[in-house]
Design an enzyme around this catalytic site. Sequence first.
Site: not given
Ligand code: DGJ
Length: 720
Positions: A462-463, A465, A532
């Site tokens: 579950w991201d 961003n 990341d």
């Molecule tokens: C950010 C995450 O930290 C990554 O591992 C990856 O899932 C990307 N988003 C995908 O957009």
Amino acid sequence: MKNKMIIRAALSLTLLLTTGIMAQTKRIVLETAHTSMVLTVGSNGRLYQSYLGEKLVTADNNKLPRGKGAYVTGGMDDQLQPAIRVTHTNGNPSLELFYQDHQVKQVDANVSETVIKLKDPQYPVAVELHYQVFAAEDVIKAWTEIHNGESGEITLYDYASSMLHFEAKDYWLTQFHGDWAAEMKMQESKLTSGIKEIDSKLGTRAAMFQSPFFLLSLNKLSDENTGEVLAGSLAWTGNFRFHFELDQSNSLRVISGINPYASAYKLAAGKTFTTPAFIFTYSARGRGQASRNMHAWARLYSVMEGDKPRMILLNNWETTSFKFDEQKLVSILDDVNKIGADLFLLDDGWFGNKYPRSNDKAGLGDWQPTRSKLPNGIGFLIKQAQVKGTKFGIWMEPEMVNPKSELYEKHPDWVLRLPDRPENYQRNQMVLDLANPEVAEFVFNTMDALIGNNPGLAFVKWDCNRFMSNAWSPYLKQDQSNLYVDYVLNLYKVLDRLHKKYPHFPMMLCSGGGSRIDYHALQYFTEFWASDNTDPLERVYMQWGYSYLFPSITVASHVTSWGKQSLKFRTDVAMMGKLGYDIDVSKMTADELAFSKQAVANYKRLSSLVWFGDMYRLVSPYEENRAVLMYVNREKSKGLLFNYNLNVREHETVARVRLQGLDPKKEYKLEEINLAPGAKPVFPDNGKTFSGDFLMKVGLDICSWHLKALTSAVIEISVL
Ligand code: DGJ
């Protein structure tokens, strides 16, 4: 005259009885195995914190001084930062809280909950202080319930979860800050008079710059085994604030809670607001013990299935990014088996048809598989995984939307966006308005459909961003002040419903790396994506940082192609956390594959030590050009030591490393594992046996034998 006095005395007696104020001092004692916290009801009816520290002999509690206000109210006589500040329906900006009563409930043999009721004598506003006490783990979880009994709305300008006071000569704060790909940088500073705050105003990706936890050392900067230290963490997946105020007499008050910035909370008549919990542990024996307390508590009480085994994932983000098709994914399923992992995690890029998600500019919100990429849908991939004897999981970012999406076209009013201002994008996307129950329902239904319609789906990442900026909820209209709080509360409702419906469904908490990490969210997640940045040199520091508050079972650590170090070094670093992979297995050489298979097998054999064992940080990368840490099981029969040579210089002298947590009377055999194909053990004492006493008092020479930077060794410690 005499009659008047009798009436007045009777009135004050009634007041005393009804408010529970007694002339003599009343003590409320919270006790864990090694800690006491003593609260005192003063003769004026207010509640005070008289003590927090190493466990007291109960008989002495009565000799304690009264101390400082336990939950200081704004608008009265205290001139420092209050824990709570309220404006009543009639505009009166003050609150007085008198002790009413308290109850202690034994939840089970280990856990008790003390609830202290406080009430304003003039206004029907009441506050309950809750303290859940976890005896064996030495952890206290504190939160507050604020009740508005008035006939109209009241406004909460401050609404802390906890207020704590300390009396020491000096105070040292350890905090963790960062950014994308640079999470968990540890910083230590001595507090000076006045105010120091650590906070977040980011909303969704709340922990991107500062983390919702800290260590506070008293008198001297604590180290692993000595010094008084409090480790604290706010269980809140949104804006938080820690306020440290060193006053004119060198007393420190620490206020923890939701960040009230842009969030003066409107509490309707008859409603109760429950603050998130502030979780803390106090150790008089250094920060290592504080961490182990937190780990033990988290595994049992605050991480989803924290006491259960985890799967080893193979993720495709680092290798394919958005570029893949069905055939490629099926071949990755074979790679899972080749390496001995348990599950293939399909990352971003699998959805959207009108606006396919072929990069991060489109498709978010349209959660249908892209037909051109995945003609047979998700069900087919799940089946293929089953046929191949493995498992399949998938990436989601359910709270977000790309303006280039069908969802946005259909529901432009479901997006947080300021009126009369240009839209603001971060990673080309916008935040859905979860303050709107209809939107929250959409998020729930999206996840419910994904899990419910795809039996066999075994995992979700579950991201999240982006953080909030230029945020305005079309749903809340003119009154936006509850936005940041209601967003999180509605997110919890979604997660709670999902968790109730799929109680054992494992999920990874991710936020563009590690920007969303807290103990409330972790009730619904089995692990979190730490960063990341998977360059193992960086990861040594990051995983070190997380280890202060979070058990290794939660810290997803993947072997990738970041960094120029050997595969062995990358693997050894990932193995000190929750091991996974995000690497092109099909491109591995025969040696690399053989090494990785062996490492996965070793991890499977020994992971219970990393996941459930006691962790000891032995040499800090912040203090030396190396890092050493180890895990020991409860029985002290098995341990695992990780040794990383980061940049030990030519002829640099390094001390022997004394092990910890072993049984001095037991004999242990030491064996170096995870050797690269054809490589000889570099550990000079490989295969030898030592008593726990020797290992803990004399220690091992585990670095001088190998002066090459960025090398590592893993040593298995087994009782004979
Ligand atoms: C950010 C995450 O930290 C990554 O591992 C990856 O899932 C990307 N988003 C995908 O957009």
